[in-house]
Motif scaffolding. Structure first.
Motif, PDB file in Angstrom:
ATOM      1  N   GLY A   1     -19.409  42.909  -5.333  1.00 45.43           N
ATOM      2  CA  GLY A   1     -19.645  41.504  -5.019  1.00 45.43           C
ATOM      3  C   GLY A   1     -18.907  41.189  -3.743  1.00 45.43           C
ATOM      4  O   GLY A   1     -19.135  41.783  -2.721  1.00 45.43           O
ATOM      5  N   ALA A   2     -17.980  40.232  -3.823  1.00 46.88           N
ATOM      6  CA  ALA A   2     -17.210  39.877  -2.628  1.00 46.88           C
ATOM      7  C   ALA A   2     -15.735  40.102  -2.840  1.00 46.88           C
ATOM      8  O   ALA A   2     -14.907  39.517  -2.185  1.00 46.88           O
ATOM      9  CB  ALA A   2     -17.477  38.425  -2.265  1.00 46.88           C
ATOM     10  N   VAL A   3     -15.371  40.983  -3.786  1.00 46.61           N
ATOM     11  CA  VAL A   3     -13.968  41.130  -4.144  1.00 46.61           C
ATOM     12  C   VAL A   3     -13.552  42.577  -3.956  1.00 46.61           C
ATOM     13  O   VAL A   3     -14.255  43.488  -4.346  1.00 46.61           O
ATOM     14  CB  VAL A   3     -13.734  40.722  -5.623  1.00 46.61           C
TER      15      VAL A   3
ATOM     16  N   ASP B   1     -15.599  51.192   5.368  1.00 45.03           N
ATOM     17  CA  ASP B   1     -14.973  50.370   4.331  1.00 45.03           C
ATOM     18  C   ASP B   1     -15.311  48.921   4.653  1.00 45.03           C
ATOM     19  O   ASP B   1     -14.685  48.293   5.510  1.00 45.03           O
ATOM     20  CB  ASP B   1     -13.463  50.593   4.339  1.00 45.03           C
ATOM     21  N   ARG B   2     -16.321  48.392   3.984  1.00 44.09           N
ATOM     22  CA  ARG B   2     -16.857  47.078   4.313  1.00 44.09           C
ATOM     23  C   ARG B   2     -16.796  46.169   3.084  1.00 44.09           C
ATOM     24  O   ARG B   2     -17.010  46.610   1.959  1.00 44.09           O
ATOM     25  CB  ARG B   2     -18.318  47.248   4.758  1.00 44.09           C
ATOM     26  N   GLU B   3     -16.497  44.900   3.331  1.00 40.20           N
ATOM     27  CA  GLU B   3     -16.514  43.923   2.243  1.00 40.20           C
ATOM     28  C   GLU B   3     -17.122  42.620   2.733  1.00 40.20           C
ATOM     29  O   GLU B   3     -16.982  42.261   3.901  1.00 40.20           O
ATOM     30  CB  GLU B   3     -15.098  43.628   1.727  1.00 40.20           C
ATOM     31  N   THR B   4     -17.773  41.913   1.822  1.00 40.19           N
ATOM     32  CA  THR B   4     -18.341  40.600   2.124  1.00 40.19           C
ATOM     33  C   THR B   4     -17.602  39.534   1.330  1.00 40.19           C
ATOM     34  O   THR B   4     -17.391  39.689   0.126  1.00 40.19           O
ATOM     35  CB  THR B   4     -19.842  40.558   1.781  1.00 40.19           C
ATOM     36  N   HIS B   5     -17.205  38.471   2.026  1.00 41.68           N
ATOM     37  CA  HIS B   5     -16.496  37.366   1.384  1.00 41.68           C
ATOM     38  C   HIS B   5     -17.146  36.048   1.758  1.00 41.68           C
ATOM     39  O   HIS B   5     -17.737  35.917   2.838  1.00 41.68           O
ATOM     40  CB  HIS B   5     -15.021  37.351   1.791  1.00 41.68           C
TER      41      HIS B   5
ATOM     42  N   ALA C   1     -21.126  23.922   5.950  1.00 40.02           N
ATOM     43  CA  ALA C   1     -22.024  24.761   5.150  1.00 40.02           C
ATOM     44  C   ALA C   1     -21.293  26.021   4.690  1.00 40.02           C
ATOM     45  O   ALA C   1     -20.294  26.443   5.278  1.00 40.02           O
ATOM     46  CB  ALA C   1     -23.261  25.133   5.958  1.00 40.02           C
ATOM     47  N   ALA C   2     -21.796  26.627   3.626  1.00 38.17           N
ATOM     48  CA  ALA C   2     -21.249  27.889   3.128  1.00 38.17           C
ATOM     49  C   ALA C   2     -21.868  29.054   3.890  1.00 38.17           C
ATOM     50  O   ALA C   2     -23.053  29.039   4.230  1.00 38.17           O
ATOM     51  CB  ALA C   2     -21.525  28.022   1.635  1.00 38.17           C
ATOM     52  N   VAL C   3     -21.068  30.057   4.175  1.00 40.89           N
ATOM     53  CA  VAL C   3     -21.538  31.253   4.868  1.00 40.89           C
ATOM     54  C   VAL C   3     -20.959  32.476   4.175  1.00 40.89           C
ATOM     55  O   VAL C   3     -20.054  32.376   3.341  1.00 40.89           O
ATOM     56  CB  VAL C   3     -21.120  31.253   6.350  1.00 40.89           C
ATOM     57  N   SER C   4     -21.486  33.641   4.519  1.00 49.38           N
ATOM     58  CA  SER C   4     -20.894  34.896   4.074  1.00 49.38           C
ATOM     59  C   SER C   4     -20.381  35.634   5.306  1.00 49.38           C
ATOM     60  O   SER C   4     -20.976  35.542   6.383  1.00 49.38           O
ATOM     61  CB  SER C   4     -21.925  35.757   3.335  1.00 49.38           C
ATOM     62  N   VAL C   5     -19.280  36.342   5.143  1.00 49.82           N
ATOM     63  CA  VAL C   5     -18.689  37.063   6.271  1.00 49.82           C
ATOM     64  C   VAL C   5     -18.496  38.523   5.878  1.00 49.82           C
ATOM     65  O   VAL C   5     -17.867  38.826   4.863  1.00 49.82           O
ATOM     66  CB  VAL C   5     -17.339  36.444   6.687  1.00 49.82           C
ATOM     67  N   ASP C   6     -19.074  39.425   6.686  1.00 48.82           N
ATOM     68  CA  ASP C   6     -18.924  40.861   6.476  1.00 48.82           C
ATOM     69  C   ASP C   6     -17.738  41.362   7.293  1.00 48.82           C
ATOM     70  O   ASP C   6     -17.743  41.267   8.520  1.00 48.82           O
ATOM     71  CB  ASP C   6     -20.183  41.611   6.901  1.00 48.82           C
ATOM     72  N   PHE C   7     -16.725  41.887   6.603  1.00 49.00           N
ATOM     73  CA  PHE C   7     -15.548  42.456   7.248  1.00 49.00           C
ATOM     74  C   PHE C   7     -15.645  43.976   7.229  1.00 49.00           C
ATOM     75  O   PHE C   7     -16.158  44.563   6.276  1.00 49.00           O
ATOM     76  CB  PHE C   7     -14.270  42.062   6.502  1.00 49.00           C
ATOM     77  N   VAL C   8     -15.134  44.610   8.246  1.00 50.43           N
ATOM     78  CA  VAL C   8     -15.017  46.069   8.272  1.00 50.43           C
ATOM     79  C   VAL C   8     -13.540  46.391   8.427  1.00 50.43           C
ATOM     80  O   VAL C   8     -12.929  46.088   9.467  1.00 50.43           O
ATOM     81  CB  VAL C   8     -15.827  46.691   9.415  1.00 50.43           C
ATOM     82  N   ALA C   9     -12.951  47.007   7.382  1.00 46.84           N
ATOM     83  CA  ALA C   9     -11.530  47.334   7.421  1.00 46.84           C
ATOM     84  C   ALA C   9     -11.285  48.662   8.111  1.00 46.84           C
ATOM     85  O   ALA C   9     -10.339  48.820   8.880  1.00 46.84           O
ATOM     86  CB  ALA C   9     -10.959  47.375   6.004  1.00 46.84           C
TER      87      ALA C   9
END
Length: 352
Positions: free
Chosen positions: A17-19, A57-61, A280-288
């Protein structure tokens, strides 16, 4: 002989998910031999290929759109508030932020706050900062440097005359306010007619650019890297490139008997947002982390070696052997591995 089962844990990161979560591998088979020699005659029902690929290593928050954190403007002078800008107003250089006794307090651009009266004979970087603003506003006849000269004072008198102020040629700290760029009024903290003293809070402001803000838990702090590139998922489905411009902390108050939680507040700048998407709500893709051109196998292919560490069961037709490996990045259910003789295209055994 059937392989005995042994529990093992490998620290890593996957997207759930996003965690952020730790990769926990239960029931890793214990290899019967870690010498690297063949153990022919074994039949392996399931295999997977060793692949050479880029592992990310990617996560979406989840995040929200807005104008970033607020700055409080506290008045420098005393008097009666006679004008305040409405929330949402953009104020640029040379324009009034508020008025006391009907005298404007003007916004100028700079990072050094006004801390002393500027007059003829004064020298310093604060003089140069002020003179840059005066020049940008169209006033001339002086040299922009660190010296406040009689020529500077003459230009200041012209500026004061245009503002409806007394033409003193000196600049009091109560007449100006510095911010790095134009500002957007977030809210009023006072009202017309209020009698205020120095230090009274008059309004709060933000930057003018639309930014995305994400609150991360402390176990995801590896994602919060100043300057790192991200992707911002907009409400209309478009992804816009962004960059982390600010990393700070904020405290989320606990409910009831719960303790307060410290969160990492990440501010992201980007451009190209459609109009009307404030808040507005958005999603952000992070790359660690990213590892290019590395060998990978499914995490489930790892074997717990009896002498410690991990290995994989290399399958070549009816022949198998155990090869010890060093693990690297974990992401998306895969793990980076290095080991003697391993190459892309080889097959490894998978637990049933």
């Amino acid at each position: 002989m059937s392989a005995r089962r042994k529990a093992g844990v490998v620290a890593g990161v996957v997207t759930v998910g996003a965690v952020a979560a730790a990769v926990t591998i239960f029931n890793l088979p214990e290899a019967e031999s870690s010498s690297g020699g063949p153990s022919g005659g074994n039949t392996v029902a399931n295999t997977a290929d060793i692949q050479k690929e880029t592992l990310v290593d990617r996560e979406t928050h989840d995040g929200t759109l807005g104008h970033g954190s607020t700055t409080t403007l506290a008045g420098r002078g005393s008097g009666t508030v006679t004008w305040l800008p409405a929330a949402g107003t953009t104020i640029s250089r040379g324009k009034p932020l508020y008025k006391l006794d009907n005298k404007p307090v003007v916004l100028l651009y700079g990072t050094l706050p006004a801390y002393r009266t500027l007059r003829s004979g004064v020298k310093g970087t604060d003089v140069k900062q002020f003179e840059k603003n005066l020049w940008a506003l169209g006033y001339r006849g002086f040299t922009v440097d660190e010296k406040y000269t009689a020529a500077t004072a003459d230009a200041v008198e012209d500026w004061q005359d245009d503002l409806g102020l007394s033409e003193t040629g000196t600049v009091e700290t109560s007449q100006i306010w510095y911010a790095p760029t134009a500002v957007r009024v977030d809210s009023q903290s006072s009202e017309n007619g209020a009698v205020v003293q120095p230090g009274a809070e008059l309004l709060k402001y933000t930057g003018t650019a639309l930014v995305a803000t994400v609150d991360l838990t402390m176990d995801a702090q590896r994602l919060a890297k100043q300057g790192a590139a991200v992707q911002v998922g907009m409400p209309d489905g478009k992804d816009l490139p962004g960059r982390i411009v600010k990393v700070g902390t904020t405290v989320q108050e606990g409910q009831g008997d719960q303790e307060d939680t410290t969160l990492i507040e990440v501010t992201i700048s980007f451009s190209g947002a459609p109009k009307g998407v404030d808040d507005a709500a958005v999603s952000v893709d992070f790359v660690a982390s990213e590892r290019k051109d590395v060998l990978t196998v499914p995490v489930a292919a790892l074997l717990a070696l009896a002498e410690g560490g991990y290995g994989v069961q290399v399958v070549d037709g009816a022949t198998t052997k155990i090869v010890a490996v060093e693990t690297g990045l974990f992401a998306d259910g895969k793990v980076e591995i290095t080991g003697d003789g391993l190459a892309a295209g080889m097959k490894v055994g998978m637990p049933a």
